[in-house]
Design a protein around this motif. Structure first.
Motif, short mmCIF file in Angstrom:
data_model
loop_
_atom_site.label_atom_id
_atom_site.label_comp_id
_atom_site.label_asym_id
_atom_site.label_seq_id
_atom_site.Cartn_x
_atom_site.Cartn_y
_atom_site.Cartn_z
N ALA A 10 5.08 -18.68 1.70
CA ALA A 10 4.02 -18.45 2.69
C ALA A 10 3.54 -17.01 2.65
O ALA A 10 2.34 -16.74 2.72
N PHE A 11 4.49 -16.09 2.51
CA PHE A 11 4.13 -14.68 2.44
C PHE A 11 3.32 -14.39 1.18
O PHE A 11 2.29 -13.71 1.22
N ALA A 12 3.76 -14.93 0.05
CA ALA A 12 3.05 -14.73 -1.21
C ALA A 12 1.66 -15.35 -1.15
O ALA A 12 0.69 -14.76 -1.66
N ALA A 13 1.53 -16.49 -0.52
CA ALA A 13 0.22 -17.13 -0.40
C ALA A 13 -0.70 -16.34 0.52
O ALA A 13 -1.90 -16.25 0.28
N ALA A 15 -0.43 -12.97 1.22
CA ALA A 15 -0.64 -11.60 0.75
C ALA A 15 -1.92 -11.38 -0.05
O ALA A 15 -2.64 -10.43 0.22
N PRO A 16 -2.25 -12.22 -1.01
CA PRO A 16 -3.49 -11.95 -1.75
C PRO A 16 -4.74 -11.98 -0.87
O PRO A 16 -5.70 -11.28 -1.13
N ASP A 17 -4.72 -12.77 0.19
CA ASP A 17 -5.87 -12.83 1.07
C ASP A 17 -6.04 -11.55 1.86
O ASP A 17 -7.15 -11.07 2.05
N GLY A 18 -4.94 -11.00 2.37
CA GLY A 18 -5.04 -9.84 3.24
C GLY A 18 -4.57 -8.55 2.65
O GLY A 18 -4.76 -7.51 3.25
N ALA A 19 -3.96 -8.58 1.47
CA ALA A 19 -3.36 -7.34 0.98
C ALA A 19 -3.27 -7.27 -0.54
O ALA A 19 -2.32 -6.73 -1.06
N ALA A 20 -4.21 -7.77 -1.25
CA ALA A 20 -4.15 -7.69 -2.70
C ALA A 20 -4.95 -6.48 -3.18
O ALA A 20 -5.92 -6.12 -2.53
N PRO A 67 16.59 -2.32 7.31
CA PRO A 67 15.92 -2.63 8.57
C PRO A 67 15.49 -4.10 8.64
O PRO A 67 14.99 -4.67 7.68
N PHE A 68 15.72 -4.69 9.80
CA PHE A 68 15.30 -6.05 10.11
C PHE A 68 13.81 -6.02 10.39
O PHE A 68 13.32 -5.21 11.18
N LEU A 69 13.05 -6.91 9.75
CA LEU A 69 11.61 -6.95 9.92
C LEU A 69 11.14 -8.13 10.76
O LEU A 69 9.99 -8.15 11.19
N GLY A 70 12.01 -9.10 10.97
CA GLY A 70 11.64 -10.25 11.79
C GLY A 70 12.24 -11.52 11.24
O GLY A 70 12.77 -11.55 10.12
N PRO A 71 12.14 -12.59 12.03
CA PRO A 71 12.64 -13.89 11.56
C PRO A 71 11.75 -14.43 10.44
O PRO A 71 10.56 -14.09 10.36
N ILE A 72 12.31 -15.28 9.59
CA ILE A 72 11.55 -15.77 8.44
C ILE A 72 10.38 -16.65 8.84
O ILE A 72 9.45 -16.82 8.06
N ASP A 73 10.38 -17.15 10.06
CA ASP A 73 9.26 -17.99 10.47
C ASP A 73 8.14 -17.19 11.14
O ASP A 73 7.16 -17.77 11.62
N ASP A 74 8.25 -15.87 11.15
CA ASP A 74 7.17 -15.03 11.67
C ASP A 74 5.92 -15.19 10.79
O ASP A 74 6.02 -15.47 9.59
N ASP A 75 4.78 -14.96 11.40
CA ASP A 75 3.52 -14.96 10.68
C ASP A 75 3.59 -13.88 9.60
O ASP A 75 4.06 -12.77 9.85
N PRO A 76 3.12 -14.15 8.38
CA PRO A 76 3.17 -13.14 7.31
C PRO A 76 2.50 -11.83 7.69
O PRO A 76 2.96 -10.76 7.27
N ALA A 77 1.44 -11.86 8.48
CA ALA A 77 0.78 -10.62 8.89
C ALA A 77 1.70 -9.77 9.74
O ALA A 77 1.69 -8.53 9.65
N VAL A 78 2.52 -10.40 10.57
CA VAL A 78 3.47 -9.67 11.41
C VAL A 78 4.56 -9.06 10.53
O VAL A 78 4.96 -7.90 10.72
N VAL A 79 5.04 -9.82 9.56
CA VAL A 79 6.05 -9.30 8.63
C VAL A 79 5.48 -8.11 7.85
O VAL A 79 6.14 -7.09 7.69
N PHE A 80 4.23 -8.25 7.40
CA PHE A 80 3.60 -7.17 6.66
C PHE A 80 3.49 -5.91 7.51
O PHE A 80 3.79 -4.81 7.04
N ASP A 81 3.09 -6.05 8.77
CA ASP A 81 3.00 -4.89 9.66
C ASP A 81 4.37 -4.26 9.86
O ASP A 81 4.50 -3.03 9.85
N SER A 82 5.40 -5.08 10.01
CA SER A 82 6.77 -4.56 10.15
C SER A 82 7.20 -3.83 8.88
O SER A 82 7.88 -2.81 8.94
N LEU A 83 6.79 -4.36 7.72
CA LEU A 83 7.09 -3.71 6.45
C LEU A 83 6.45 -2.33 6.39
O LEU A 83 7.09 -1.34 6.02
N LEU A 84 5.17 -2.26 6.77
CA LEU A 84 4.47 -0.97 6.75
C LEU A 84 5.17 0.03 7.67
O LEU A 84 5.36 1.19 7.31
N TYR A 85 5.55 -0.42 8.86
CA TYR A 85 6.23 0.48 9.80
C TYR A 85 7.57 0.96 9.22
O TYR A 85 7.90 2.14 9.32
N ALA A 86 8.34 0.05 8.64
CA ALA A 86 9.64 0.43 8.09
C ALA A 86 9.49 1.44 6.95
O ALA A 86 10.27 2.40 6.85
#
Length: 175
Positions: A10-13, A15-20, A67-86
């Motif tokens: 889901a994250f890979a699918a 990512a190209p839309d919002g962050a490629a 660092p914990f970025l969130g549960p695996i069922d989080d929206d990919p955009a939320v995970v991405f934002d957590s990644l940027l913050y980390a």
């Protein structure tokens, strides 16, 4: 199907839309789906699904962190934002360390990811960090360019406080 694989797919699918194009490569880490970020050796940054969560496995000059970025069922955009913050938090944490190479490379990756996602907040943070590194390395021209870029990005993100901070740093550099 394995929930970690579903989350990574889901994250890979997404990512190209919002962050490629992203600075990472899909991989397997600890027998789990992962994304290896483009960080210079001997340091590393790997986004991994582990035990129903997203984690960022970091190896930097100050050692290892996960660092914990969130549960695996989080929206990919939320995970991405957590990644940027980390990434930002770790790069900032190492800014004052005697070995700043990891901080620089994390700031560069942060800048690439932020630009790819059109995220001016984190783009400004990356530019500010790189500007501060240039100040420390006495590269005044590079520092001024990065600080000016940070101001522009922070203003685009409507982050007045961060823009003022970068503006003050630029004024001190020019004094």
């Amino acid at each position: 199907m394995n929930p970690e694989i579903v989350a990574a797919d889901a994250f890979a699918a997404w990512a190209p839309d919002g962050a490629a194009p992203l600075s990472w490569t899909r991989a397997t880490q600890l027998d789990q789906p992962a994304f290896v970020l483009d960080v210079d050796a001997p340091y590393s940054a790997v986004l991994v699904t582990q035990s129903d969560s997203w984690e960022l496995m970091l190896v930097t000059a100050r050692g290892s962190a996960r660092p914990f970025l969130g549960p695996i069922d989080d929206d990919p955009a939320v995970v991405f934002d957590s990644l940027l913050y980390a990434l930002y938090a770790r790069a900032q944490h190492e800014l004052e360390y005697r070995v700043r190479t990891a901080s620089v490379t994390l700031a560069r990756v942060l800048g690439t990811l932020a630009a790819s996602a059109n995220d001016a907040r984190y783009g400004g943070r990356a530019a500010l960090l790189l500007g501060l590194h240039a100040v420390k390395d006495e590269r005044r021209s590079d520092a001024a360019d990065k600080l000016a870029q940070a101001i522009t990005l922070f203003e685009a993100a409507r982050d007045v406080t961060a823009a003022d901070t970068a503006r003050e740093a630029l004024q001190l550099l020019r004094a």
